[in-house]
Design a protein around this motif. Structure first.
Motif, PDB file in Angstrom:
ATOM      1  N   PRO A  88       0.828  -1.210   0.000  1.00  0.00           N
ATOM      2  CA  PRO A  88       0.000   0.000   0.000  1.00  0.00           C
ATOM      3  C   PRO A  88       0.860   1.256   0.000  1.00  0.00           C
ATOM      4  O   PRO A  88       1.919   1.311   0.628  1.00  0.00           O
ATOM      5  N   ILE A  89       0.405   2.254  -0.716  1.00  0.00           N
ATOM      6  CA  ILE A  89       1.137   3.511  -0.809  1.00  0.00           C
ATOM      7  C   ILE A  89       0.150   4.656  -0.690  1.00  0.00           C
ATOM      8  O   ILE A  89      -1.005   4.544  -1.115  1.00  0.00           O
ATOM      9  N   VAL A  94       7.544   7.857   0.185  1.00  0.00           N
ATOM     10  CA  VAL A  94       8.699   7.866  -0.697  1.00  0.00           C
ATOM     11  C   VAL A  94       9.243   6.448  -0.827  1.00  0.00           C
ATOM     12  O   VAL A  94       9.392   5.734   0.176  1.00  0.00           O
ATOM     13  N   VAL A  95       9.501   6.016  -2.047  1.00  0.00           N
ATOM     14  CA  VAL A  95      10.063   4.696  -2.323  1.00  0.00           C
ATOM     15  C   VAL A  95      11.419   4.895  -2.983  1.00  0.00           C
ATOM     16  O   VAL A  95      11.526   5.592  -4.002  1.00  0.00           O
ATOM     17  N   GLU A  96      12.447   4.305  -2.408  1.00  0.00           N
ATOM     18  CA  GLU A  96      13.785   4.337  -2.988  1.00  0.00           C
ATOM     19  C   GLU A  96      13.936   3.110  -3.898  1.00  0.00           C
ATOM     20  O   GLU A  96      13.898   1.971  -3.432  1.00  0.00           O
ATOM     21  N   VAL A  97      14.074   3.349  -5.180  1.00  0.00           N
ATOM     22  CA  VAL A  97      14.261   2.261  -6.141  1.00  0.00           C
ATOM     23  C   VAL A  97      15.756   2.189  -6.440  1.00  0.00           C
ATOM     24  O   VAL A  97      16.272   2.961  -7.255  1.00  0.00           O
ATOM     25  N   GLY A  98      16.437   1.304  -5.748  1.00  0.00           N
ATOM     26  CA  GLY A  98      17.883   1.266  -5.872  1.00  0.00           C
ATOM     27  C   GLY A  98      18.488   2.518  -5.246  1.00  0.00           C
ATOM     28  O   GLY A  98      17.809   3.316  -4.590  1.00  0.00           O
ATOM     29  N   VAL A 103      11.126   7.912  -5.678  1.00  0.00           N
ATOM     30  CA  VAL A 103       9.756   8.088  -6.155  1.00  0.00           C
ATOM     31  C   VAL A 103       8.870   8.532  -4.989  1.00  0.00           C
ATOM     32  O   VAL A 103       8.824   7.867  -3.953  1.00  0.00           O
ATOM     33  N   ARG A 104       8.171   9.665  -5.158  1.00  0.00           N
ATOM     34  CA  ARG A 104       7.275  10.192  -4.125  1.00  0.00           C
ATOM     35  C   ARG A 104       5.837  10.193  -4.638  1.00  0.00           C
ATOM     36  O   ARG A 104       5.558  10.661  -5.750  1.00  0.00           O
ATOM     37  N   ALA A 105       4.934   9.640  -3.841  1.00  0.00           N
ATOM     38  CA  ALA A 105       3.521   9.582  -4.204  1.00  0.00           C
ATOM     39  C   ALA A 105       2.845  10.910  -3.883  1.00  0.00           C
ATOM     40  O   ALA A 105       3.068  11.501  -2.820  1.00  0.00           O
ATOM     41  N   LEU A 106       2.013  11.379  -4.813  1.00  0.00           N
ATOM     42  CA  LEU A 106       1.263  12.622  -4.646  1.00  0.00           C
ATOM     43  C   LEU A 106      -0.219  12.334  -4.900  1.00  0.00           C
ATOM     44  O   LEU A 106      -0.584  11.881  -5.991  1.00  0.00           O
ATOM     45  N   ALA A 107      -1.061  12.580  -3.925  1.00  0.00           N
ATOM     46  CA  ALA A 107      -2.495  12.380  -4.107  1.00  0.00           C
ATOM     47  C   ALA A 107      -3.017  13.381  -5.121  1.00  0.00           C
ATOM     48  O   ALA A 107      -2.851  14.594  -4.956  1.00  0.00           O
ATOM     49  N   THR A 108      -3.619  12.894  -6.181  1.00  0.00           N
ATOM     50  CA  THR A 108      -4.147  13.750  -7.253  1.00  0.00           C
ATOM     51  C   THR A 108      -5.533  13.270  -7.667  1.00  0.00           C
ATOM     52  O   THR A 108      -5.743  12.810  -8.791  1.00  0.00           O
TER      53      THR A 108
END
Length: 444
Positions: A88-89, A94-98, A103-108
């Motif tokens: 769940p996000i 924030v997700v660190e891919v390597g 990557v930061r999630a923004l509610a839109t």
């Protein structure tokens, strides 16, 4: 860092694969995940994360299957009522891919209530944002796909979401939407093949108009969307499997005739001029060269068996792939080769084609029915005097509304007219298909 767009032009969508040379993530992958797998192999990178911007209404996602196959974490909004295990996000996560991709999630919200955009940063790279069905190129995603009861709330949310992205992200941020490019998920036609937040601030109505004007204009411009959209959300919430592209069994002429006589849909994939020149009685023409899946999915009674006819096995395979993307998996059979082989001992049927100049000439000499199968919005913008208007998606239920006599059927470019002509021909009507460009030649 490399951002690779995976286009599905027939549905007006784009998926994305992003990698740093070692690890990768995917955004909004389509159901035919072999395209993503081939890219991963070609680049020699490992997929660690899959992100969904929203529960899609226009296609069956490949995200669940891709994540399960590769072992990648599958990120879906924590508030989405899915029935499968996912990571769940939520807004701000924030997700660190390597070591290099953040990557930061923004509610839109707007296209859906739980829509997310994903802002990407990487040292030394231009920032990017994956906007899904929120901020598109010169437009925004439509807010009415969840039903009229929610449209008013969602259209205002869409405006606020676009403004949030413009306020929080630098002007140089590259914009990567999922929808647009001809998708029915776009509220208005999109413009351009690439964009930035700075460009959108100059051209996007959500960022150049006041909220009242934006809402009024957007709602006034909304048109119909394909009927199969109603089935996509429930499929995606359940966690769909990858597309099964195993070739369908082969059918001979006797089997084809039996299926047609049983009322099944036997679909001829050839170009409209070839179909008009000669086809098996009772077959329907949805050419693989146009919006094949969109219009077949729109008109086909959901769950009905389908048989495909193509000039080559590649043509049938392309059609099967397109249908799998919208959840039509039940292919009864297929046949390829020469149309005379499909007909067996039966006579081929045919009907004439013409242009608008031909239609004008004919109307000077005898009365004919002019049937316009464009959508309501197109009709309102202008139409031929004396024409009968039945949008293509309503034709099957309104066959009795087509006046008696010789029917000249037209649309904007000829593709939808060919579908309508095949439906009328199968019903025993005398028909002429107008294979011409309306905007350029209707003045004739």
């Amino acid at each position: 860092m490399e951002i690779i767009a995976v286009d599905t032009p027939t549905l007006g969508d784009r998926s994305y694969l992003v990698h740093d040379g070692e690890v990768a993530f995917a955004v909004d992958p389509q159901r035919d995940i072999d395209r993503m797998l081939a890219l991963l192999e070609d680049r020699g990178v490992r997929l660690t994360h899959v992100f969904e911007t929203h529960i899609h209404n226009d296609y069956v996602t490949g995200g669940f299957a891709l994540a399960r196959l590769t072992g990648a974490a599958y990120h879906v909004n924590a508030d989405d009522p899915v029935t499968f295990e996912r990571e769940p996000i939520s807004d701000g996560d924030v997700v660190e891919v390597g070591p290099a991709l953040r990557v930061r999630a923004l509610a839109t919200p707007g296209h859906t209530f739980t829509h997310l955009a994903y802002a990407l940063t990487s040292p030394g790279e231009v920032p990017a944002v994956f906007t899904g069905g929120s901020l598109l190129f010169g437009s925004t995603g439509r807010p009415d796909l969840l039903g009229p009861a929610h449209t008013g709330e969602l259209v205002h949310a869409q405006y606020t979401s676009a403004r949030r992205l413009a306020a929080e992200l630098p002007d140089e941020t590259l914009v990567y939407p999922t929808h647009g490019f001809g998708s029915f998920c776009s509220s208005t036609p999109t413009s351009g093949e690439a964009s930035t937040i700075g460009r959108e601030k100059r051209i996007n109505p959500a960022l150049t108009e006041d909220q009242e004007s934006y809402v009024r204009t957007l709602l006034a411009g909304l048109d119909v969307y394909p009927a199969y959209y109603a089935h996509m959300g429930p499929v995606n919430i359940a966690g769909p499997d990858a597309a099964d592209l195993t070739p369908p069994q082969r059918a001979d002429a006797a089997e084809l005739r039996s299926r047609i006589d049983a009322g099944e849909w036997v679909v001829d994939l050839r170009h409209r001029t070839a179909f008009a020149a000669g086809h098996v009685a009772g077959t329907l023409n949805f050419g693989i060269d146009g919006g094949f899946a969109t219009y077949l999915g729109w008109l086909l009674p959901w769950g009905s068996p389908v048989t495909l006819l193509g000039e080559t096995s590649e043509q049938v395979a392309d059609a099967q792939r397109e249908l799998a993307r919208i959840g039509i998996d039940r292919l009864e059979a297929a046949a390829t080769g020469d149309v005379r082989k499909w007909a067996g001992d039966d006579e081929l049927r045919s009907f004439p084609t013409g242009c608008f100049a031909d239609l004008a000439q004919v109307r000077h000499h005898r009365p004919v029915v002019v049937l316009d199968v464009r959508r309501q919005q197109e009709w309102d913008e202008g139409h031929l005097e004396g024409a009968v208007h039945i949008p293509l998606h309503e034709l099957l239920e309104r066959m009795d509304d087509v006046p008696d006599g010789e029917v000249w059927v037209h649309c904007k470019s000829g593709y939808r007219a060919a579908i309508a002509a095949s439906l009328l021909d199968a019903a025993g009507r005398r028909v002429v298909s107008v294979n011409d460009d309306y905007d350029a030649n209707a003045a004739a």
